[in-house]
Enzyme design. Structure first.
Site, PDB file in Angstrom:
ATOM      1  N   TYR A   1      50.429 -25.785   1.833  1.00 39.73           N
ATOM      2  CA  TYR A   1      49.530 -24.654   2.724  1.00 39.73           C
ATOM      3  C   TYR A   1      48.390 -24.994   2.740  1.00 39.73           C
ATOM      4  O   TYR A   1      48.289 -24.588   3.569  1.00 39.73           O
ATOM      5  CB  TYR A   1      49.836 -23.510   1.491  1.00 39.73           C
ATOM      6  CG  TYR A   1      49.448 -21.893   1.968  1.00 39.73           C
ATOM      7  CD1 TYR A   1      50.214 -21.633   3.104  1.00 39.73           C
ATOM      8  CD2 TYR A   1      47.865 -22.022   1.555  1.00 39.73           C
ATOM      9  CE1 TYR A   1      49.483 -20.271   3.604  1.00 39.73           C
ATOM     10  CE2 TYR A   1      47.790 -20.412   1.896  1.00 39.73           C
ATOM     11  CZ  TYR A   1      48.333 -19.497   2.920  1.00 39.73           C
ATOM     12  OH  TYR A   1      48.265 -18.500   3.184  1.00 39.73           O
TER      13      TYR A   1
ATOM     14  N   GLU B   1      40.976 -26.270  26.326  1.00 37.07           N
ATOM     15  CA  GLU B   1      41.815 -25.547  27.632  1.00 37.07           C
ATOM     16  C   GLU B   1      41.004 -24.121  27.484  1.00 37.07           C
ATOM     17  O   GLU B   1      41.286 -23.180  27.946  1.00 37.07           O
ATOM     18  CB  GLU B   1      42.770 -25.388  26.546  1.00 37.07           C
ATOM     19  CG  GLU B   1      43.958 -26.688  26.381  1.00 37.07           C
ATOM     20  CD  GLU B   1      44.596 -27.446  27.672  1.00 37.07           C
ATOM     21  OE1 GLU B   1      43.964 -26.514  28.958  1.00 37.07           O
ATOM     22  OE2 GLU B   1      44.451 -28.309  27.688  1.00 37.07           O
TER      23      GLU B   1
ATOM     24  N   ARG C   1      52.260 -13.742  -6.666  1.00 35.40           N
ATOM     25  CA  ARG C   1      50.994 -14.185  -7.102  1.00 35.40           C
ATOM     26  C   ARG C   1      50.643 -13.409  -8.068  1.00 35.40           C
ATOM     27  O   ARG C   1      51.515 -12.353  -8.640  1.00 35.40           O
ATOM     28  CB  ARG C   1      49.920 -13.974  -6.028  1.00 35.40           C
ATOM     29  CG  ARG C   1      50.183 -14.790  -4.852  1.00 35.40           C
ATOM     30  CD  ARG C   1      50.448 -14.780  -3.364  1.00 35.40           C
ATOM     31  NE  ARG C   1      50.574 -13.184  -2.429  1.00 35.40           N
ATOM     32  CZ  ARG C   1      50.125 -13.174  -1.419  1.00 35.40           C
ATOM     33  NH1 ARG C   1      49.421 -13.389  -0.762  1.00 35.40           N
ATOM     34  NH2 ARG C   1      51.402 -12.530  -0.693  1.00 35.40           N
TER      35      ARG C   1
END
Length: 434
Positions: free
Chosen positions: A253, A271, A294
């Protein structure tokens, strides 16, 4: 004379013989009679037992018929209920639904906005605000952690569209803005399939940026405070490069989000894609996944169930918690701004995990105890955002007090638990009936 005596003897013998014969006949008849009586008794008992068996069999067959009839009636009832449900759904489909009040936007101001991960915790709240502002919203979600129920109140609205799609695969639609929120955000979820987490934050981000390039859309990338790792600088400003273990359990993560930021600025430079990057700190509120592992969800669930509130480590680690509505306001403000560098979105008010556990225990009540357990690997010890940029460039800061937000979240979790218990009880009843 001799002849007369012989005749007397013969008559005596004959008389004795006759008597013996009579006795034999009597004994024979008695035995035959006894046998007849015993056999008749046996026949009677046999007849009685067979009659009893027939009665029992008849009762059993009658009960089976009753049970079969009840089963048929129950089956018919289930079929009738199914038909009624279908009729009800058909009626609901024909009946105009009542939606939250939506502001009118003319064709110049109304935007087509794509939200990846829009059925998740943060995404669904963002959908609500943008829908009520009058924009056309397209939600893309693979429902790994998101839930259809989070956005069900918008289904059927002319400005809303829900697509079941994994952003790891390319998507071809026409949009003006993109909020890229797709990614599991809690440790148990992103550690469950680390390769998939990396793919979502790399390939998924490439697909989103490629789409933004093709249709010239502005894109906001939802990054995270995890890019700072276990920080050596406190509080963490956006200029801090972080202290991350690239091969630790959280790396899928942490590093995935760091690569996502790198890709964003590579597309911006090469771009000319308009990018915005939000580094999101700990957020809580209704629609959080109940088992996301959590701090907020763990503590609230444990307190509501009167279980031990488990604090990982010594409880001196610090976190800064913001309510979800504050975060949504910050995301929209960042998207509408001209600022292109990363911006921290979080609450600068810091609490230790132990303090936070006690606050939740006091708000919930009950008999739960706070107990320390083994620390998690690579768990950051301090986490607090420096929101100077957000104040300066977005005029944004959190507004919802911690206790106010926690009370709303606790009410949500309490309702969800009651709903879960009702569903479990109903399932048991159905299983018993069937």
């Amino acid at each position: 004379m001799w002849t007369i005596s012989i005749t007397k003897k013969r008559s005596k013998l004959i008389a004795i013989g006759v008597v013996l014969l009579i006795l034999i006949i009597i004994l024979y008849k008695t035995s035959v009679c006894c046998k007849f009586l015993s056999s008749s008794e046996d026949r009677k008992s046999t007849i009685i037992s067979s009659a009893l068996k027939q009665d029992l069999l008849a009762n059993y067959m009658q009960q089976q018929k009753v049970l079969q009839q009840q089963r048929l009636e129950l089956q018919k009832t289930h079929e009738q209920l199914a038909r009624l449900e279908e009729d009800l759904r058909a009626m609901q489909a024909r009946t105009p639904r009542k939606y939250p009040k939506v502001q009118y936007q003319n064709y110049k101001n109304r935007k087509r906005i794509l939200i990846t991960g829009g059925a998740g915790f943060v995404g669904s709240h963002l959908v609500d605000v943008l829908m009520m502002a009058g924009h056309e919203i397209i939600v893309v979600d693979n429902f790994f952690t998101g839930r259809k129920r989070n956005v069900a109140h918008w289904l059927g609205h002319e400005n809303f569209e829900l697509i079941h799609h994994d952003i790891v695969n390319p998507l071809f639609i026409e949009v003006d803005e993109i909020y890229h929120l797709a990614s599991p955000a809690s440790p148990p979820h992103y550690m469950f399939n680390p390769v998939k987490t990396i793919k979502t934050n790399t390939m998924g981000t490439i697909n989103v940026l490629g789409l933004a390039k093709r249709v010239m859309a502005k894109v906001l990338i939802a990054s995270t405070s995890e890019v700072y790792g276990d920080p050596k600088v406190h509080p963490q400003p956006e200029t801090y490069w972080g202290h991350v273990n690239p091969i630790g359990p959280r790396a899928c993560y942490d590093e995935g989000k760091r690569v996502s930021e790198t890709l964003s600025y590579a597309y911006a430079k090469q771009e000319k894609v308009q990018v915005r990057v939000a580094r999101i700190f700990n957020t809580y509120g209704p629609r959080m996944h109940m088992n996301d592992g959590r701090v907020v969800s763990n503590f609230i669930l444990q307190a509501l169930r009167n279980e031990t509130i488990t604090v990982y480590g010594n409880g001196k680690q610090t976190r800064a918690f913001q309510y979800v509505s504050d975060l949504v306001d910050g995301l929209i403000a960042l998207m509408n701004s001209n600022y292109t560098q990363p911006i921290n979105l979080g609450n600068p008010v810091e609490h230790t995990i132990e303090e936070f556990a006690i606050i939740i225990k006091d708000l919930v009540g009950g008999q739960s105890e706070v107990k320390q357990t083994e620390a998690m690997e690579d768990d950051p010890q301090r986490r607090k955002p420096d929101i100077t940029r957000a104040l300066k460039y977005l005029n944004w800061e959190p507004k919802v007090p911690l206790k106010t937000g926690l009370i709303r979240t606790i009410d949500y979790f309490r309702t969800e638990l009651e709903r879960s218990d009702r569903n479990a009880a109903n399932s048991k009843k159905i299983l018993r009936i069937s």
